[in-house]
Design an enzyme around this catalytic site. Structure first.
Site, PDB file in Angstrom:
ATOM      1  N   LYS A 180       0.879  -1.177   0.000  1.00  0.00           N
ATOM      2  CA  LYS A 180       0.000   0.000   0.000  1.00  0.00           C
ATOM      3  C   LYS A 180       0.913   1.223   0.000  1.00  0.00           C
ATOM      4  O   LYS A 180       1.417   1.640   1.041  1.00  0.00           O
ATOM      5  CB  LYS A 180      -0.873  -0.028   1.251  1.00  0.00           C
ATOM      6  CG  LYS A 180      -2.230   0.656   1.112  1.00  0.00           C
ATOM      7  CD  LYS A 180      -2.181   2.114   0.737  1.00  0.00           C
ATOM      8  CE  LYS A 180      -1.896   3.031   1.895  1.00  0.00           C
ATOM      9  NZ  LYS A 180      -1.748   4.446   1.454  1.00  0.00           N
ATOM     10  N   GLU A 255       9.483   1.561  10.956  1.00  0.00           N
ATOM     11  CA  GLU A 255      10.560   2.479  10.557  1.00  0.00           C
ATOM     12  C   GLU A 255       9.957   3.872  10.607  1.00  0.00           C
ATOM     13  O   GLU A 255       9.226   4.269   9.696  1.00  0.00           O
ATOM     14  CB  GLU A 255      11.032   2.162   9.132  1.00  0.00           C
ATOM     15  CG  GLU A 255      11.615   0.774   8.952  1.00  0.00           C
ATOM     16  CD  GLU A 255      13.088   0.693   9.339  1.00  0.00           C
ATOM     17  OE1 GLU A 255      13.630   1.713   9.830  1.00  0.00           O
ATOM     18  OE2 GLU A 255      13.678  -0.376   9.165  1.00  0.00           O
ATOM     19  N   CYS A 289      13.765  10.607   6.568  1.00  0.00           N
ATOM     20  CA  CYS A 289      13.659  10.159   7.966  1.00  0.00           C
ATOM     21  C   CYS A 289      14.992  10.332   8.680  1.00  0.00           C
ATOM     22  O   CYS A 289      15.042  10.685   9.848  1.00  0.00           O
ATOM     23  CB  CYS A 289      13.195   8.716   8.027  1.00  0.00           C
ATOM     24  SG  CYS A 289      14.211   7.606   7.060  1.00  0.00           S
ATOM     25  N   GLU A 386      10.509  16.427  14.915  1.00  0.00           N
ATOM     26  CA  GLU A 386      10.810  16.216  13.497  1.00  0.00           C
ATOM     27  C   GLU A 386      10.007  17.216  12.677  1.00  0.00           C
ATOM     28  O   GLU A 386       8.783  17.256  12.758  1.00  0.00           O
ATOM     29  CB  GLU A 386      10.432  14.787  13.088  1.00  0.00           C
ATOM     30  CG  GLU A 386      10.811  14.478  11.666  1.00  0.00           C
ATOM     31  CD  GLU A 386      10.399  13.077  11.232  1.00  0.00           C
ATOM     32  OE1 GLU A 386       9.225  12.717  11.439  1.00  0.00           O
ATOM     33  OE2 GLU A 386      11.243  12.356  10.674  1.00  0.00           O
TER      34      GLU A 386
HETATM   35  P1  NAD Z   1       2.279   8.685   7.337  1.00  0.00           P
HETATM   36  O1  NAD Z   1       2.394   7.919   8.582  1.00  0.00           O
HETATM   37  O2  NAD Z   1       1.278   9.756   7.239  1.00  0.00           O
HETATM   38  O3  NAD Z   1       1.958   7.704   6.112  1.00  0.00           O
HETATM   39  C1  NAD Z   1       2.748   6.573   5.857  1.00  0.00           C
HETATM   40  C2  NAD Z   1       1.879   5.513   5.191  1.00  0.00           C
HETATM   41  O4  NAD Z   1       0.883   5.088   6.123  1.00  0.00           O
HETATM   42  C3  NAD Z   1       1.130   5.995   3.947  1.00  0.00           C
HETATM   43  O5  NAD Z   1       1.102   4.953   2.989  1.00  0.00           O
HETATM   44  C4  NAD Z   1      -0.274   6.238   4.494  1.00  0.00           C
HETATM   45  O6  NAD Z   1      -1.277   6.115   3.504  1.00  0.00           O
HETATM   46  C5  NAD Z   1      -0.389   5.121   5.502  1.00  0.00           C
HETATM   47  N1  NAD Z   1      -1.409   5.330   6.533  1.00  0.00           N
HETATM   48  C6  NAD Z   1      -1.921   6.506   6.986  1.00  0.00           C
HETATM   49  N2  NAD Z   1      -2.850   6.277   7.939  1.00  0.00           N
HETATM   50  C7  NAD Z   1      -2.929   4.941   8.105  1.00  0.00           C
HETATM   51  C8  NAD Z   1      -3.689   4.081   8.966  1.00  0.00           C
HETATM   52  N3  NAD Z   1      -4.578   4.572   9.824  1.00  0.00           N
HETATM   53  N4  NAD Z   1      -3.478   2.748   8.889  1.00  0.00           N
HETATM   54  C9  NAD Z   1      -2.573   2.237   8.033  1.00  0.00           C
HETATM   55  N5  NAD Z   1      -1.839   2.997   7.180  1.00  0.00           N
HETATM   56  C10 NAD Z   1      -2.005   4.336   7.214  1.00  0.00           C
HETATM   57  O7  NAD Z   1       3.733   9.225   7.039  1.00  0.00           O
HETATM   58  P2  NAD Z   1       4.204  10.154   5.833  1.00  0.00           P
HETATM   59  O8  NAD Z   1       3.801  11.548   6.123  1.00  0.00           O
HETATM   60  O9  NAD Z   1       3.795   9.545   4.541  1.00  0.00           O
HETATM   61  O10 NAD Z   1       5.792   9.993   5.941  1.00  0.00           O
HETATM   62  C11 NAD Z   1       6.552  10.822   6.726  1.00  0.00           C
HETATM   63  C12 NAD Z   1       7.041  10.089   7.956  1.00  0.00           C
HETATM   64  O11 NAD Z   1       7.672   8.869   7.592  1.00  0.00           O
HETATM   65  C13 NAD Z   1       8.087  10.872   8.690  1.00  0.00           C
HETATM   66  O12 NAD Z   1       7.849  10.818  10.070  1.00  0.00           O
HETATM   67  C14 NAD Z   1       9.384  10.145   8.357  1.00  0.00           C
HETATM   68  O13 NAD Z   1      10.397  10.325   9.290  1.00  0.00           O
HETATM   69  C15 NAD Z   1       8.922   8.744   8.261  1.00  0.00           C
HETATM   70  N6  NAD Z   1       9.850   7.928   7.460  1.00  0.00           N
HETATM   71  C16 NAD Z   1      10.636   7.003   8.098  1.00  0.00           C
HETATM   72  C17 NAD Z   1      11.544   6.248   7.375  1.00  0.00           C
HETATM   73  C18 NAD Z   1      12.416   5.229   8.067  1.00  0.00           C
HETATM   74  O14 NAD Z   1      12.965   4.375   7.387  1.00  0.00           O
HETATM   75  N7  NAD Z   1      12.580   5.252   9.378  1.00  0.00           N
HETATM   76  C19 NAD Z   1      11.667   6.437   6.008  1.00  0.00           C
HETATM   77  C20 NAD Z   1      10.870   7.384   5.392  1.00  0.00           C
HETATM   78  C21 NAD Z   1       9.951   8.120   6.138  1.00  0.00           C
END
Ligand code: NAD
Length: 484
Positions: A180, A255, A289, A386
């Protein structure tokens, strides 16, 4: 033009080896962050589509994919790596338009995706069990087996790299995947599914269902037939996903975010450090991240570090992704709003430097010039939270103990770096810093497909990347034979 580059219809989902229409309702707009305009229509998958995808994945495990040898899985992944490389130009252009990242970054992401396929293709048949000395009359050994159906929920900032590391390792171990991608950036996930199919991956081994997080994402994380979830994204969503996994008593890899520090000591080689200090903060417009959003500097070199970083900042150019400058736009108006709100907290703090936005950058694009803030107190929200945008804070420290206390003083623990020519200090700090990765006189080690990655604290748990990921995407069975 996006449609000149796409060889598939993004308004459809990829399930069971076929492109089908989603049941989730009207499609979602695909926005080009460089212009703010709509450039296509994306499939909006819903719970029914996730059900079909999980069923297709289960079917693949019952069928041919479940019997595919590790060597053959490796060959398929290696062929997939080649296909990624032969589509490198299209993939990079598509990603640039979808995510707003400068082309050079999109090209680096394509190279990483291909490298993950090579790495996990090569590793697939090298994961072995053990024999265990035991009681007289017994032979005991362990088998590494796939979890079964794995769910992969991916963010928008580095879609190709994160798909590569998570789906690549899962397929190498023989799992069947339901992916997804984030609603803001799904195109290369769909392209990946198509290339995987062409590389010979059997129907159902990879399924891609774009859709909203609260709908398709939640349906996947709570699905009772999913045996392991790999989630990359924000802390808030990670908590929800972990709660869903707990209800089904399945394992989850989280992650999450970071507030990663680079520690610059008085004896550091600044010529070496400087490009890393700035680039690790502004790469992908700070939407990384592992961004080095905190620069901790020993007081005696504070002026020099700020002056030299500020000079680099003033030369940074921000503009459309395809113009391939230092920074592209942020992913969305929403993300830009979040970063701007953080910047209002700067109040009386010193802005050491700002980059510039190109004068001809389209007015509708989500541009934000990078900002360097000097002497930010370690307990300030800008030093602890962050921001996920091109903002770095410089925090002076007096000695090693204070540097460690500040570095470890946030709730995150993703990566950290030490710049010092003192070998004993490097070794000490590698142990004392709370982080999943510590870099000594470098930052990021060039991406490191081979290097286990993940966090401690609110940065998450579990490890992806490297050989280590293969253990997370498998489960261990102990076999004890009594033969007398
Ligand atoms: P997000 O949590 O909003 O979304 C991530 C994913 O989760 C998307 O595919 C989204 O559609 C899905 N999602 C949203 N609500 C959900 C729910 N209720 N149930 C299941 N899935 C759901 O994050 P974002 O804004 O897309 O990404 C930014 C964040 O990701 C930052 O905090 C960043 O640090 C982190 N990040 C971490 C890594 C790592 O490897 N540690 C890498 C990249 C990004």
């Amino acid at each position: 033009m996006l449609r000149d580059r796409l060889w598939f219809d993004p308004a459809r989902i990829f399930v069971g080896g076929r492109w089908t229409d989603p049941h989730g309702g009207d499609g979602l707009p695909i926005e080009d962050p460089s212009t703010g305009s709509e450039i296509g229509l994306l499939a909006k998958g819903g719970a029914a589509d996730i059900d079909s995808a999980v069923a297709a994945a289960g079917g693949a495990l019952q069928g041919g994919w479940g019997r595919t040898t590790a060597t053959e899985r490796g060959r398929i992944l290696s062929r997939l790596g080649q296909l990624v490389l032969s589509h490198a130009d299209d993939l990079a252009q598509i990603e640039s338009m979808d995510v707003g990242k400068p082309l050079k970054q999109a090209r680096a992401d394509v190279a990483a995706l291909a490298r993950y396929m090579e790495f996990y293709g090569g590793a697939a048949d090298k994961v072995t069990g053990q024999t265990i000395p035991y009681l007289d009359g017994y032979t005991v050994y362990t088998l590494r087996e796939p979890h079964g159906v794995t769910g992969h929920i991916v963010p928008w900032n580095y879609p190709m790299q994160i798909i590569g590391r998570s789906v690549g390792a899962a397929l190498a171990m023989g799992n069947a995947c339901v992916l997804k991608p984030a609603e803001e950036a799904c195109l290369t996930a769909l392209a990946f599914a198509d290339l995987a199919h062409r590389a010979g991956l059997p129907a159902g081994a990879i399924n891609v269902v774009p859709g909203l997080g609260a709908e398709a994402g939640a349906a996947l994380s709570r699905h009772p037939d999913v045996r392991h979830i790999s989630f990359t994204g924000s802390v808030a969503t990670g908590r929800l996903v972990q709660a869903d996994a707990a209800k089904n008593a399945v394992s989850v890899t989280l992650e999450l975010g970071g507030k990663s520090p680079q520690l610059v000591f008085a004896d550091a080689d600044l010529d070496k450090a400087l490009p890393f200090l700035v680039n690790a903060g502004i790469q992908n417009a700070g939407q990384t991240c592992s961004a080095a959003s905190r620069i901790l500097v020993e007081r005696s070199r504070r002026d020099e570090v700020i002056e030299r970083m500020a000079a680099r900042y003033r030369a940074l150019r921000t503009g459309p992704a395809l113009a391939d400058l230092d920074l592209g736009p942020l992913i969305s108006a929403r993300q830009k709003g979040i970063v701007e709100t953080y910047l209002t907290l700067a109040g009386d703090l010193t802005i050491a430097a700002r980059g510039t936005i190109e004068s001809d950058a389209p007015a509708g694009g989500h541009y934000l010039a990078p900002v360097l803030l000097a002497d930010v107190p370690p307990d300030h929200r800008l030093s602890r939270e962050e921001i996920f945008g091109p903002v770095q804070v410089v925090i002076p420290f007096e000695d090693e103990d204070e540097a460690v206390a500040i570095a470890n003083g946030t709730e995150f623990g993703l990566v950290a770096a030490v710049w010092s020519e003192n070998g004993a200090r490097q070794m000490r700090l590698a142990k004392r810093l709370r982080a999943g990765q510590v870099f000594l006189n470098n930052y990021g080690a060039g991406g490191g497909v081979e290097l286990p990655f993940g966090g401690v604290g609110r940065s998450g748990h579990g490890r992806e990347k490297g050989f280590e990921a293969l253990y997370g995407f498998s489960t261990l069975k102990t076999v004890a034979a009594h033969h007398g």
